[in-house]
Design a protein around this motif. Sequence first.
Motif, short mmCIF file in Angstrom:
data_model
loop_
_atom_site.label_atom_id
_atom_site.label_comp_id
_atom_site.label_asym_id
_atom_site.label_seq_id
_atom_site.Cartn_x
_atom_site.Cartn_y
_atom_site.Cartn_z
N TRP A 23 11.03 46.56 -55.93
CA TRP A 23 10.46 45.48 -55.15
C TRP A 23 10.93 45.54 -53.70
O TRP A 23 10.17 45.27 -52.77
N SER A 24 12.18 45.93 -53.49
CA SER A 24 12.70 46.06 -52.12
C SER A 24 11.92 47.11 -51.35
O SER A 24 11.58 46.91 -50.17
N VAL A 25 11.60 48.23 -51.97
CA VAL A 25 10.84 49.28 -51.30
C VAL A 25 9.43 48.79 -50.96
O VAL A 25 8.91 49.05 -49.87
N ILE A 26 8.80 48.04 -51.86
CA ILE A 26 7.47 47.48 -51.60
C ILE A 26 7.51 46.52 -50.42
O ILE A 26 6.65 46.56 -49.54
N MET A 27 8.52 45.66 -50.37
CA MET A 27 8.64 44.70 -49.27
C MET A 27 8.92 45.41 -47.95
O MET A 27 8.43 44.98 -46.90
N ILE A 28 9.68 46.49 -47.98
CA ILE A 28 9.95 47.26 -46.76
C ILE A 28 8.64 47.87 -46.25
O ILE A 28 8.35 47.83 -45.04
N ALA A 29 7.84 48.41 -47.14
CA ALA A 29 6.55 49.00 -46.74
C ALA A 29 5.61 47.93 -46.18
O ALA A 29 4.95 48.16 -45.14
N MET A 30 5.52 46.78 -46.83
CA MET A 30 4.68 45.69 -46.32
C MET A 30 5.11 45.27 -44.93
O MET A 30 4.28 45.05 -44.05
N SER A 31 6.41 45.15 -44.73
CA SER A 31 6.94 44.75 -43.42
C SER A 31 6.61 45.80 -42.36
O SER A 31 6.30 45.44 -41.21
N GLY A 32 6.66 47.05 -42.73
CA GLY A 32 6.30 48.11 -41.79
C GLY A 32 4.84 48.01 -41.35
O GLY A 32 4.53 48.17 -40.16
N PHE A 33 3.94 47.72 -42.27
CA PHE A 33 2.53 47.54 -41.93
C PHE A 33 2.34 46.32 -41.04
O PHE A 33 1.50 46.33 -40.13
N ILE A 34 3.08 45.26 -41.28
CA ILE A 34 2.98 44.06 -40.45
C ILE A 34 3.41 44.37 -39.02
O ILE A 34 2.74 44.01 -38.05
N ILE A 35 4.54 45.05 -38.88
CA ILE A 35 5.02 45.41 -37.54
C ILE A 35 4.00 46.30 -36.83
O ILE A 35 3.69 46.10 -35.65
N TRP A 36 3.46 47.27 -37.56
CA TRP A 36 2.44 48.14 -36.97
C TRP A 36 1.24 47.34 -36.47
O TRP A 36 0.78 47.50 -35.35
N ALA A 37 0.72 46.45 -37.31
CA ALA A 37 -0.47 45.68 -36.95
C ALA A 37 -0.21 44.77 -35.76
O ALA A 37 -1.07 44.61 -34.89
N LEU A 38 0.98 44.19 -35.69
CA LEU A 38 1.28 43.28 -34.58
C LEU A 38 1.53 44.03 -33.28
O LEU A 38 1.27 43.49 -32.20
N CYS A 39 2.01 45.25 -33.36
CA CYS A 39 2.30 46.01 -32.15
C CYS A 39 1.11 46.78 -31.62
O CYS A 39 1.03 47.09 -30.43
N VAL A 40 0.14 47.09 -32.47
CA VAL A 40 -1.01 47.88 -32.06
C VAL A 40 -2.06 47.03 -31.34
O VAL A 40 -2.67 47.49 -30.39
N ALA A 41 -2.26 45.81 -31.76
CA ALA A 41 -3.26 44.93 -31.14
C ALA A 41 -2.72 44.46 -29.78
O ALA A 41 -1.66 43.86 -29.71
N ARG A 42 -3.45 44.77 -28.72
CA ARG A 42 -3.02 44.38 -27.38
C ARG A 42 -3.57 43.02 -27.01
O ARG A 42 -4.65 42.63 -27.45
N LYS A 43 -2.85 42.32 -26.18
CA LYS A 43 -3.23 40.96 -25.75
C LYS A 43 -4.59 40.99 -25.05
O LYS A 43 -5.44 40.14 -25.29
N GLU A 44 -4.81 41.99 -24.18
CA GLU A 44 -6.07 42.03 -23.44
C GLU A 44 -7.27 42.33 -24.35
O GLU A 44 -8.39 41.98 -24.02
N ASP A 45 -7.04 42.96 -25.49
CA ASP A 45 -8.12 43.20 -26.44
C ASP A 45 -8.50 41.93 -27.19
O ASP A 45 -9.60 41.84 -27.72
N LEU A 46 -7.59 40.98 -27.25
CA LEU A 46 -7.87 39.73 -27.95
C LEU A 46 -8.60 38.72 -27.07
O LEU A 46 -9.15 37.76 -27.56
N ALA A 47 -8.57 38.92 -25.78
CA ALA A 47 -9.17 37.95 -24.86
C ALA A 47 -10.65 38.20 -24.66
O ALA A 47 -11.19 39.20 -24.87
#
Length: 138
Positions: A114-138
């Motif tokens: 379960w710890s490995v699954i949660m680590i992988a999920m967290s990695g995807f979350i960080i990726w998704a939040l860092c890839v989307a740029r503010k100017e692309d959301l406006a």
Amino acid sequence: MTATHAPQAHSTKYAWAAGLMVFAAVMLTILGVLDVFRGIMAIAQDEVFLATRNYVFEFDLTGWGWIHLVLGAVAVIVSIGLYQAATWARVAGVAIAGLVIISNFLSLPYYPVWSVIMIAMSGFIIWALCVARKEDLA
């Protein structure tokens, strides 16, 4: 690129960035709820956890339970801000996902798969939040 294609490119970028924000929000909500449940299980001394001896980062199982419970609750709160595409929520989401990675790494011997699954999920979350740029959301 001609001027006639510019609005379509902008709408595609917006759709991609908005989709990543929703993905991160949903994943952070799921991660938070599951971490809250994991915390409750650990506080209740459930028997799904392994007991290891001589672990360097050994805390009482109840201590790990409280850590996961608090991180999960904060993750759910931050995910609400992500649904509104708030900048503070993106920063906090990366921070919380990073803390979840650290806490799951340190509690790896108690519930390894379960710890490995949660680590992988967290990695995807960080990726998704860092890839989307503010100017692309406006």
